[in-house]
Design a protein around this motif. Structure first.
Motif, mmCIF file in Angstrom:
data_model
loop_
_atom_site.group_PDB
_atom_site.id
_atom_site.type_symbol
_atom_site.label_atom_id
_atom_site.label_comp_id
_atom_site.label_asym_id
_atom_site.label_seq_id
_atom_site.Cartn_x
_atom_site.Cartn_y
_atom_site.Cartn_z
ATOM 1 N N GLY A 186 0.828 -1.206 0.000
ATOM 2 C CA GLY A 186 0.000 0.000 0.000
ATOM 3 C C GLY A 186 0.856 1.247 0.000
ATOM 4 N N SER A 187 0.508 2.242 -0.793
ATOM 5 C CA SER A 187 1.313 3.458 -0.909
ATOM 6 C C SER A 187 0.555 4.693 -0.470
ATOM 7 C CB SER A 187 1.772 3.635 -2.358
ATOM 8 O OG SER A 187 0.652 3.739 -3.227
ATOM 9 N N ALA A 188 -0.674 4.541 -0.019
ATOM 10 C CA ALA A 188 -1.460 5.703 0.384
ATOM 11 C C ALA A 188 -2.249 5.366 1.636
ATOM 12 C CB ALA A 188 -2.403 6.128 -0.745
ATOM 13 N N ALA A 189 -2.559 6.398 2.389
ATOM 14 C CA ALA A 189 -3.394 6.257 3.576
ATOM 15 C C ALA A 189 -4.723 6.947 3.328
ATOM 16 C CB ALA A 189 -2.702 6.884 4.785
ATOM 17 N N ASP A 190 -5.771 6.405 3.931
ATOM 18 C CA ASP A 190 -7.051 7.102 3.902
ATOM 19 C C ASP A 190 -7.727 6.903 5.252
ATOM 20 O OD1 ASP A 190 -7.716 4.301 2.307
ATOM 21 O OD2 ASP A 190 -9.309 4.898 3.702
ATOM 22 N N PHE A 191 -8.613 7.848 5.596
ATOM 23 C CA PHE A 191 -9.252 7.784 6.911
ATOM 24 C C PHE A 191 -10.626 8.426 6.834
ATOM 25 C CE2 PHE A 191 -6.121 11.152 6.521
ATOM 26 C CZ PHE A 191 -6.842 12.307 6.781
ATOM 27 N N HIS A 192 -11.490 7.951 7.697
ATOM 28 C CA HIS A 192 -12.855 8.473 7.793
ATOM 29 C C HIS A 192 -13.263 8.440 9.260
ATOM 30 C CE1 HIS A 192 -17.153 9.080 7.045
ATOM 31 N NE2 HIS A 192 -17.355 8.100 7.911
ATOM 32 N N ALA A 193 -13.871 9.498 9.725
ATOM 33 C CA ALA A 193 -14.364 9.554 11.093
ATOM 34 C C ALA A 193 -15.670 10.342 11.120
ATOM 35 C CB ALA A 193 -13.337 10.204 12.017
ATOM 36 N N ARG A 194 -16.564 9.951 11.999
ATOM 37 C CA ARG A 194 -17.837 10.654 12.140
ATOM 38 C C ARG A 194 -18.244 10.654 13.610
ATOM 39 N NH1 ARG A 194 -22.102 12.871 9.850
ATOM 40 N NH2 ARG A 194 -24.206 12.437 10.634
ATOM 41 N N ALA A 195 -18.650 11.813 14.085
ATOM 42 C CA ALA A 195 -19.205 11.967 15.430
ATOM 43 C C ALA A 195 -20.610 12.535 15.277
ATOM 44 C CB ALA A 195 -18.339 12.895 16.264
ATOM 45 N N ALA A 196 -21.616 11.778 15.702
ATOM 46 C CA ALA A 196 -23.012 12.195 15.561
ATOM 47 C C ALA A 196 -23.630 12.393 16.937
ATOM 48 C CB ALA A 196 -23.799 11.151 14.768
ATOM 49 N N ASN A 197 -24.528 13.365 17.001
ATOM 50 C CA ASN A 197 -25.261 13.646 18.243
ATOM 51 C C ASN A 197 -24.317 13.952 19.404
ATOM 52 O OD1 ASN A 197 -27.867 13.168 17.065
ATOM 53 N ND2 ASN A 197 -27.442 10.961 17.205
ATOM 54 N N VAL A 198 -23.286 14.755 19.122
ATOM 55 C CA VAL A 198 -22.391 15.198 20.184
ATOM 56 C C VAL A 198 -23.116 16.270 20.993
ATOM 57 C CG1 VAL A 198 -20.171 16.250 20.719
ATOM 58 C CG2 VAL A 198 -20.378 14.707 18.761
ATOM 59 N N THR A 199 -23.326 16.029 22.274
ATOM 60 C CA THR A 199 -24.094 16.931 23.130
ATOM 61 C C THR A 199 -23.184 17.630 24.132
ATOM 62 O OG1 THR A 199 -24.556 15.267 24.814
ATOM 63 C CG2 THR A 199 -26.053 15.350 22.913
ATOM 64 N N PRO A 200 -23.683 18.665 24.819
ATOM 65 C CA PRO A 200 -22.850 19.361 25.809
ATOM 66 C C PRO A 200 -22.362 18.491 26.948
ATOM 67 C CG PRO A 200 -24.744 20.714 25.199
ATOM 68 C CD PRO A 200 -24.968 19.358 24.591
ATOM 69 N N SER A 201 -22.940 17.305 27.119
ATOM 70 C CA SER A 201 -22.482 16.429 28.195
ATOM 71 C C SER A 201 -21.010 16.047 28.040
ATOM 72 C CB SER A 201 -23.341 15.163 28.249
ATOM 73 O OG SER A 201 -23.244 14.429 27.037
ATOM 74 N N ILE A 202 -20.475 16.186 26.820
ATOM 75 C CA ILE A 202 -19.061 15.886 26.602
ATOM 76 C C ILE A 202 -18.159 16.854 27.377
ATOM 77 C CG2 ILE A 202 -18.697 17.361 24.572
ATOM 78 C CD1 ILE A 202 -17.146 15.052 23.311
ATOM 79 N N LEU A 203 -18.724 18.018 27.780
ATOM 80 C CA LEU A 203 -17.957 19.017 28.522
ATOM 81 C C LEU A 203 -18.044 18.825 30.028
ATOM 82 C CD1 LEU A 203 -19.035 22.196 26.497
ATOM 83 C CD2 LEU A 203 -16.952 20.851 26.228
ATOM 84 N N ALA A 204 -18.781 17.817 30.477
ATOM 85 C CA ALA A 204 -18.988 17.619 31.911
ATOM 86 C C ALA A 204 -17.694 17.516 32.713
ATOM 87 C CB ALA A 204 -19.867 16.388 32.138
ATOM 88 N N PRO A 205 -16.616 16.886 32.189
ATOM 89 C CA PRO A 205 -15.385 16.834 32.998
ATOM 90 C C PRO A 205 -14.719 18.193 33.194
ATOM 91 C CG PRO A 205 -15.391 15.119 31.312
ATOM 92 C CD PRO A 205 -16.500 16.064 30.973
ATOM 93 N N PHE A 206 -15.105 19.191 32.397
ATOM 94 C CA PHE A 206 -14.404 20.475 32.435
ATOM 95 C C PHE A 206 -15.254 21.612 33.007
ATOM 96 C CE2 PHE A 206 -13.369 18.010 28.592
ATOM 97 C CZ PHE A 206 -12.065 17.644 28.902
#
Length: 241
Positions: A38-58
């Motif tokens: 293989g001579s190339a890299a590819d990537f895919h990422a998805r974050a769905a329904n990210v809510t403010p609760s992700i900030l709870a530790p801060f």
């Protein structure tokens, strides 16, 4: 030698391929003669329904309770070498529906940052809503992170109240930034001006009320100079520079 991985975590998923030769070349990974590599890299990422609760530790629970809504983000990319200048792809905010202290902030169209030809360019960034409007334009050169970015908008200062409430403060009025960022991101040059119009700050202890506050500040790389300030403090006149 290509490795593939996938990682689902709640509403977050990521997958990609990476030539092993980019990170290691011990004898066990050396390809046999005639083997495809293989001579190339590819990537895919998805974050769905990210809510403010992700900030709870801060943030404290009361602050998180004043935030609502959710965000969907997608990242797609590929590269023909380990060098950042060969990366192509885009980062998209597919959905941005957020409320801060009940004030909505949305986007007119999906926010998109595209990487190609050695640059990451802001293709679309127009947020709007009662809580804030923000338009961002510009680009960053990927090999050395040299930037040329401008940002303009209007922020309802009531959106700051959840973050300063623990200090006994509430805020109101409009913040109007007009900012340019240039030079390397590790040591950027920031120029522009920031204005506050019809501002108000209430402090619980001691009891202080600043009202009818109008301020203009000019920003350079090394200074922030207040060029005008008028308002009222507990009913008395306020001026400053």
């Amino acid at each position: 030698g290509v490795q593939t991985c996938a990682l689902p975590i709640s509403d977050i998923s990521a997958s990609g391929t990476l030539p092993i030769s980019w990170i290691s070349d011990p004898p066990a990974f050396r390809p046999q003669p005639g083997a495809a590599v293989g001579s190339a890299a590819d990537f895919h990422a998805r974050a769905a329904n990210v809510t403010p609760s992700i900030l709870a530790p801060f943030l404290d629970p009361a602050t998180v309770g004043d935030l609502s809504g959710s965000i969907d983000v997608t990242l797609d990319g590929s590269s023909t070498s380990p060098s950042m200048r060969d990366v192509t792809g885009d980062l998209r905010v597919d959905r941005f529906d957020v409320r801060v202290s009940g004030l909505p902030i949305t986007q007119r169209l999906p926010t998109r940052i595209a990487a190609r030809d050695g640059y990451a360019r802001v293709e679309a960034w127009d947020w709007a809503g009662e809580g804030a409007t923000l338009g961002v334009r510009g680009q960053v050169r990927l090999n050395d992170l040299e930037s040329a970015i401008t940002a303009n908008g209007v922020v309802d200062l009531r959106v700051l109240t959840p973050f300063v409430r623990t200090a006994g403060l509430t805020t109101a009025g409009r913040l109007e930034p007009r900012i340019s960022v240039s030079g390397p991101l590790s040591d950027p040059r920031i120029d522009g001006d920031i204005s506050v119009r019809d501002g108000a700050i209430r402090m619980a202890d001691p009891r202080v009320l600043v009202s009818d506050l109008n301020v203009r500040s000019v920003i350079t790389r090394t200074t922030a100079q207040i060029t005008a300030m008028t308002g009222l403090v507990n009913g008395g006149p306020l001026t400053g520079a």
